[in-house]
Design an enzyme around this catalytic site. Sequence first.
Site, short mmCIF file in Angstrom:
data_model
loop_
_atom_site.label_atom_id
_atom_site.label_comp_id
_atom_site.label_asym_id
_atom_site.label_seq_id
_atom_site.Cartn_x
_atom_site.Cartn_y
_atom_site.Cartn_z
N HIS A 141 0.82 -1.21 0.00
CA HIS A 141 0.00 0.00 0.00
C HIS A 141 0.86 1.26 0.00
CE1 HIS A 141 -2.43 -3.27 1.63
NE2 HIS A 141 -3.52 -2.61 1.30
N HIS A 170 -3.89 3.48 -3.32
CA HIS A 170 -4.03 3.05 -1.92
C HIS A 170 -3.36 1.70 -1.68
CE1 HIS A 170 -5.86 1.87 1.92
NE2 HIS A 170 -6.09 0.71 1.33
N GLU A 220 -17.59 -2.36 24.29
CA GLU A 220 -16.91 -3.65 24.44
C GLU A 220 -15.65 -3.74 23.58
OE1 GLU A 220 -20.10 -3.24 23.59
OE2 GLU A 220 -21.22 -3.89 25.35
N HIS A 258 -29.47 -12.17 24.71
CA HIS A 258 -28.50 -12.11 25.80
C HIS A 258 -27.97 -13.49 26.21
CE1 HIS A 258 -29.73 -8.00 25.93
NE2 HIS A 258 -29.04 -7.73 27.02
#
Lengths: 673, 673
Positions: free
Chosen positions: A28, A262, A413, A475
């Site tokens: 890159h 890129h 998290e 959950h």
Amino acid sequence: MSIPSRKKLANAVRALSMDAIEKARSGHPGAPLGMADIAEVLWNDFMRHNPANPAWFNRDRFVLSNGHASMLLYSLLHLSGYDVSIEDLKQFRQLHSRTPGHPEHNITPGVETTTGPLGQGIANGVGMALAERMLAARFNRDDFRLVDHFTYVFAGDGCLMEGISHECCSLAGTLGLGKLILFYDDNGISIDGPVAGWFSDNTPKRFEAYGWHVVNVDGHNPEAVKKAIIEARAQTLKPSLICCKTVIGRGAPNACGQAGCHGSPLGREEIAAARKELSWPQAPFVIPADVYTAWDAKKKGAQMERQWNELMAAYGKRYPEPAQEFKRRMAALLPESFAALATEFIKTLEAKGLDMASRKASQEAIEQYAPILPELIGGSADLTSSNLTNWSGTKALCPADYDGNYIRYGVRELAMAAIMNGMALHGGFIPYGGTFLVFSDYARNAIRMSALMKIRVIYVLSHDSIGVGEDGPTHQPIEHIASLRLIPGLSLWRPADTVETAAAWQAAIENKHGPTCLILSRQTLPHLGRAEGQLANINRGGYVLRDGRGTPEAIIIATGSEVGTAVKAAAILEAQGHTGVRVVSMPSVDRFEAQDSSYQEKVLPAQVKARVVVEAGRTTGWHKYAGSQGQIIGIDRFGESAPGDELFNYFGLLARTVAQTVLNILQGREVPK
Amino acid sequence: MSIPSRKKLANAVRALSMDAIEKARSGHPGAPLGMADIAEVLWNDFMRHNPANPAWFNRDRFVLSNGHASMLLYSLLHLSGYDVSIEDLKQFRQLHSRTPGHPEHNITPGVETTTGPLGQGIANGVGMALAERMLAARFNRDDFRLVDHFTYVFAGDGCLMEGISHECCSLAGTLGLGKLILFYDDNGISIDGPVAGWFSDNTPKRFEAYGWHVVNVDGHNPEAVKKAIIEARAQTLKPSLICCKTVIGRGAPNACGQAGCHGSPLGREEIAAARKELSWPQAPFVIPADVYTAWDAKKKGAQMERQWNELMAAYGKRYPEPAQEFKRRMAALLPESFAALATEFIKTLEAKGLDMASRKASQEAIEQYAPILPELIGGSADLTSSNLTNWSGTKALCPADYDGNYIRYGVRELAMAAIMNGMALHGGFIPYGGTFLVFSDYARNAIRMSALMKIRVIYVLSHDSIGVGEDGPTHQPIEHIASLRLIPGLSLWRPADTVETAAAWQAAIENKHGPTCLILSRQTLPHLGRAEGQLANINRGGYVLRDGRGTPEAIIIATGSEVGTAVKAAAILEAQGHTGVRVVSMPSVDRFEAQDSSYQEKVLPAQVKARVVVEAGRTTGWHKYAGSQGQIIGIDRFGESAPGDELFNYFGLLARTVAQTVLNILQGREVPK
């Protein structure tokens, strides 16, 4: 010998980057060429580091969050004098080279963290900056600034689009990390093209909203960059963002400013054109002597370290105890008393024989171990009262007082995990952080990075099954235990009672070269009695908890909350005359698999084919232990919202089901679905 | 009968929420009590919906991103006339009730999406608002606003701390989703306490930086809330954030304003005190008739739908073809020609026999299928040119023109997944989105949510192994295929060549009630010849690709890039006289496991114990198919940075290794490590 211009120094980075990428035919170039001017100013005018000793504790930390720009970093390391040679650069992206495709911690001297998954480097930087502040608060004295360094992070558009950039920069703002300086490579281009169509944030305003100090600058104007860095360093109460307007691929006259440069080599022609554009006539990989001389940071670095060593020595005389403690923590050594303390604690728990949720048992283990381990830095993603990650000595840190041992991460998290990685990489800390097991999903790639980097981070993952109960399937982890076991090098413990929980914590703390997940129940688990000889075997990951006489008639293998169920099942079977049923508790499959085969065979004799495995989660992965004649009792669908007890009943995770399954195998019957 | 005050109407929500949570002895009263006033205004004065027909296509969408506040939503549904009875409310959080702990799509009439994992609801809302804009652009005519609704989202501090809130709100700002209105329950409290210590963002400023329209309001002042909603609805070029200052648990005189009331029942005493505070003398679950009457939205709703049906009928007369197409898409029916087109295309590919990377083959399949499937809405998390998710008809949408079929999500994997969930839930679209397989980690919990909700979302996950090559271990998936296979209800395909790739895409598109992951190679894969009878079997997930005569001597099972390797291995073995080696290609394990056992037995006869499984990833999970005498060739450690070919060599994923492993098994030799 005249002093080369800043441009020329920066162009050395550009040339090396182009050439190495071309040679590898992969890489890159966009960001290394675009950020060369910024890097040149930062490294030559500000970075405090010693290339001869990349481990010098008080060095500035440099993180390349946009890790695909690895050739920028390798060029900087080479030019400033690290043990990264031209030969190493020529081996860019080749097998077992020192210059892999993305920067990897532990492979290249001077690479502080492994980056590539975008955005995580920023959070690693937040962790490093936090570690610096906390150690400074603990060890510095008015007259001794023993810990005193900056953390510099380079990031691109991709990093700032990722959600983790919000999580960690918001927290860094709240915590006022004044010695964290983030450089944003604002080149307006990402892989899909000009970012305006999908990323039109007013980034300075966004960061001001986080409480950051923001400077805008032309990233190709070295004097402006220098001024910005001076300003950022002077702002000690807020982290700083330096927004650098740059041109991607700057120096490649035709490719620059476009998405194409890129992630692909520039090609021979464009490189030739760039050499003209940059007035860089040297052959590939050739750097003029004056450029090397100007970049060389070895002398300066050695002097910095020498001065710091003198400071350390003087500090040691004035404050002998803190000095010793500081050295212990720098060396990542546990206090000598730790192992004995843990052994004693485990014995006591066995004697007490209390029934307890393993998340609560985890809290008791922390309560026991933390007082002698000031390097333990805890936290939770806003679930402290559920994860039970706090203890009586918990002191949350805040901008006014960094001398704490607990971080309130908020509902973040992924950032929590990546910040813990940063603290562990910095040194001086053993970070642990809690969330619900199901939300380890959010943190997953950073957990992977802990494993890839082989660093000691402890994940406290509570509410580990349908035992969660009423909160329901969103959950209730089903696939998560199996899924975390798949990450190479990650140790996972699912303890069955207070005793195994204390042993799991001990193993996690002693696991110096890797992360550990502690998988904990919400609900109460029964104590399981053991003889003294069995206690030491817990650390082997799997062991015989209950046995009949002679060769076992059948073996029940279980983990965590299901071990109690297995023991009850064995009792049912015994009452029916099957006295030869063995129960194997296997809190850590990875640990068990690390044992020699004779131990494994002793616990699970190959000749015993009648086997039942019980775990309240996906059955996948257990076939290896169940064998072709065995059965696995688990849950291969999503959970339900209902009280936890009812769910164990509904999903058939009961002692009588386990016992019946064993019976069916022993009697050669089809197992009912 | 007098008209009850707004306060009284809101207090009905508070009372039902308190009572249901108390009865369940589990739940989260804080947010329902805190947001009752806001919800009352929104639902009674603005929401366009028909409680008798929750599936009415042009209804406003309401998303409760802070899903733990489920009793708020259930109360609203009950009061406004949905098929959610008082009995249902009394069954809150009980097994198989209509009122599970968190709102679940498909269980409760009127619940638009399953929420609980914080932040995802906002992204679902972004997806719904996008779907509305895109359908409107496609089907509305100047005189017919067939698709014309708002999307309202409730969110709490937790949602706004999560990284996904950054990803999706940044994108929503760029895309100018003027009919998206987000209500922020700014109560200053999260589970760990007052958020100031870990969340001090200037949220209005942050959202202004995203290009949002922001209104600040007292969330307990109904008139102010009403004014804010009117203002937000009037702003059609930008999404709106209404920051509502609220008191958590408002109405519970002692518990309010504190973290304690977030997630625990208030208790009998506090509920009694709240009844006084709220002047709500009714017994639990009793709602006065005047309150019911004021809330009842059935009549208004029926009228709204009737008017829309008339509009639809008139539209059908004026624009018969678009009307038919619109109805097809509302009904989520594929064009009748699709299956035949796919079958024909697959045949053609088999005849052409081209070697091709499966990511490229995926692009060709899209090229083939997309023209007749305008409901396909593609995209990539900034990796279009790598994932090859675009095709010749790709048109990226932008605020000036929503009539596109491609979304440039930017580097936002988690938001992409959750936005796709929102579009699928809205109806009218089959979303697909690409990223590298390794970064499915970032999106993981939203992929899980696709599966839990049983919705059709297609994940295009390219760069599926060490074949990634030089980018190295951060970019090389190892555990990801096995790990995604663990998510219940998620279909996973890892095709081996152009033919299987086209079949996998067909399966994904036809998989109406669940998500699919397409796992694709970066590198070229050889075409594998098949007889015509074999083509139909691809859809069975596993099939005999190459066979010897009679009962197989050995079976090699492989997926994706390893199928070609397996075929070569079989050829090596054949050359050595082992003519009975079968190769089973198993592109989709879940699909294969859904077949009847007689088909499975035909493909993998139980009597054949000499089996080798090959897959360039974790071996875990394959023991079931390898059996106790079989071998699994895979990768149980992290990858390396080097050219892909070299890595297959380095990790021993070669035809000769596979052949030798088969030989060793046949000859009863120990398999060398």
